[in-house]
Enzyme design. Structure first.
Site, mmCIF file in Angstrom:
data_model
loop_
_atom_site.group_PDB
_atom_site.id
_atom_site.type_symbol
_atom_site.label_atom_id
_atom_site.label_comp_id
_atom_site.label_asym_id
_atom_site.label_seq_id
_atom_site.Cartn_x
_atom_site.Cartn_y
_atom_site.Cartn_z
ATOM 1 N N HIS A 135 0.766 -1.212 -0.139
ATOM 2 C CA HIS A 135 0.140 0.103 -0.024
ATOM 3 C C HIS A 135 0.943 1.292 -0.180
ATOM 4 O O HIS A 135 0.219 2.375 -0.432
ATOM 5 C CB HIS A 135 -1.008 0.047 1.089
ATOM 6 N N ASP A 165 -0.294 -7.318 1.145
ATOM 7 C CA ASP A 165 0.029 -6.016 1.406
ATOM 8 C C ASP A 165 1.726 -5.938 1.548
ATOM 9 O O ASP A 165 2.072 -5.420 2.316
ATOM 10 C CB ASP A 165 -0.379 -5.539 2.610
ATOM 11 N N SER A 239 4.576 2.203 8.343
ATOM 12 C CA SER A 239 4.411 1.078 7.328
ATOM 13 C C SER A 239 5.709 0.716 6.968
ATOM 14 O O SER A 239 6.425 1.297 6.369
ATOM 15 C CB SER A 239 3.479 1.706 6.389
#
Length: 501
Positions: A135, A165, A239
């Site tokens: 992402h 992901d 992330s």
């Protein structure tokens, strides 16, 4: 006058007593303060020798120093194209001046640059492989990697797997430092971990916590999830960063947080390192991820459903649909079968089967254990490669007849209703057009757009048939439900609400 002479000594005595009481209180306070100060100093003295037994602080510091050189910043730029309306053009002209164009002209598309920041971890210094999140890098027009030593690197290529992901970035640079991937299956709930990343742009931030849970899912469809949950602070900007065990090994890639405030609330999720290792290897070697496919949809069962299907237990998954010409169909697996094991491994709930099926090698036979009509069976089948995913349904306005005791509004399926909800063909049954919040149907997960095709084992075709069969079943009924995406589920519905048995 004699009366006054008797009063003076009493007043003097009272005054002396009052002053003595005040002095006594002050003396008590002094003694209390001295005792507290002495106790505090004694405790501080004790902390000196005790600090030699503090294993965590130096351990955290050593792990941080060993891992931080492998943690990089991933900066992305995405071009966003927005079609401007004539009103927006007029608004922009008012504030930024007339560019000479006609306000009545066709709307102009404007491009904006959207910037993003996350992290990655170098897992192979010799070959320049960096693990991060899909992402973060998805649909980016520019990706650059910033190293802790200040270097900024171009990216040779990026390969991604949206369903987990995860993404792999390839860079070409010398003097890289990598971090080892650990065994995420070996970690236990309660183990200490560190999370490293750039929350809110604060590079090389380290937070500590424990493993809160394993095997977590968020309920998203068309994804493969078995997250590690941690209470180590994870925020936006973390992330793609690593989750590290006390041996200095990466056991997870930080991916998501569960939050209402937008910041860390002690619930962070990381992709396990064992899953990341497998995905990374396939992306590097083949450029894509290959997964096994059986061709069935499944659901978990409640005690009421288990009893209705004559099942021995609720540990397993109920087959709700078998796709034509799929591996499961060719092996004879049918709707209503209850799968308890795949390839010798127990299956207890739907995510177990999803993860186990994804790990299967297409073309290699496996055994499936299941129950049918209360009897245990076993069959061999050959999984194939997973095909592309299906589309999502579209909403439609509520209409039809109301079943107030269940909180449903239903209507017989017509061609128009089927097309509005995104069905490719017209299913035979009764379409749910509205579900009242808090009702029995809502509690069972029924939603507008779903079609009820069976009550118990009887097929239905009209709202009248549904109403008649449900009304005559005082103890509740088993419903077979089809969704616009083709998914099938069973539920045991009662007028009082979801079964608590």
């Amino acid at each position: 006058m004699p009366h006054n002479k008797q009063w003076i000594p009493v007043a003097l005595f009272a005054s002396v007593f009052a002053y003595a009481a005040i002095d006594g209180a002050r003396l008590v306070q002094k003694f209390s303060f001295a005792a507290t100060k002495g106790q505090t100093e004694a405790l501080r003295e004790q902390l000196g020798p005790m600090s030699k037994n503090d294993a965590l602080s130096p351990l955290f510091a050593q792990i941080s120093a060993a891992i931080k050189p492998a943690v990089v910043e991933v900066r992305v730029v995405k071009k966003v194209r927005i079609d401007s309306s004539p009103e927006m053009n007029e608004f922009l002209r008012h504030f930024f001046g007339d560019s000479g164009d006609d306000s009545s002209a066709q709307p102009k598309a404007r491009e904006f640059l959207k910037r993003g920041l996350g992290n990655g971890v170098v897992v192979d210094a010799a070959k320049g492989y960096i693990l991060t999140n899909y992402h973060l890098v998805a649909e980016s027009d520019l990706i650059r990697v910033s190293l802790p030593d200040g270097r900024s690197l171009k990216v040779e290529w990026t390969r991604s797997d949206p369903q987990t992901d995860l993404a792999v970035i390839k860079v070409n640079a010398g003097n890289l430092i990598d971090a080892p991937l650990g065994d995420s299956d070996a970690i236990r709930v309660g183990n200490w971990v560190l999370a490293i990343g750039s929350p809110q742009g604060l590079n090389q931030t380290v937070t500590a916590g424990i493993i809160s849970a394993k095997g977590r899912t968020t309920g998203e469809t068309n994804t493969f999830q078995s997250f590690i949950q941690t209470d180590a602070a994870v925020n936006r900007g973390n992330s793609g960063g690593p989750l590290v065990n006390m041996r200095g090994e990466v056991v997870g890639i930080n991916t998501a947080i569960l939050t209402e405030s937008g910041g860390s609330e002690g619930i962070g999720f990381a992709v396990p390192s064992n899953m990341a290792r497998n995905i990374m290897r396939q992306l590097i070697d083949k450029g894509k991820v290959t997964r096994g496919f059986l061709g069935i949809t499944v659901q978990e069962v409640s005690p009421s459903l288990a009893k209705s299907f004559s099942l021995p237990d609720i540990a397993g998954v109920l087959v709700t649909m078998t796709m034509p010409e799929s591996p499961a169909a060719r092996a004879g697996i049918k709707e209503g079968d209850f799968i308890t094991a795949l390839d010798g491994q127990p299956v207890t709930e739907p995510n177990d089967l999803r993860m186990m099926t994804a790990a299967l090698t297409p073309g290699k036979k496996v055994d499936v254990e299941y129950y049918r009509d209360g009897k245990k069976n076993s069959v061999s089948l050959t999984p194939q490669e997973q095909p592309a995913a299906t589309a999502s349904p579209r909403p439609v306005r509520p209409q039809g007849a109301e079943l107030a005791q269940f909180g449903l509004v239903v209507d017989t399926v017509t061609h128009e209703l089927a097309m509005q909800y995104g069905y490719e063909s017209i299913p035979r049954g009764v379409l749910i057009t509205k579900v009242r919040p808090g009702s029995a149907a809502d509690g069972h997960g029924l939603r507008a757009g779903m079609v009820i095709t069976k009550v118990q084992d009887r097929e239905i075709g009209t709202a009248e048939q549904l109403n008649s069969l449900i009304s005559s079943a005082a103890q509740g009924v088993r419903l077979r439900i089809v969704s616009p995406s083709g998914g099938v589920t069973y539920t045991f519905l009662t007028p009082e609400g979801p079964s608590k048995s």
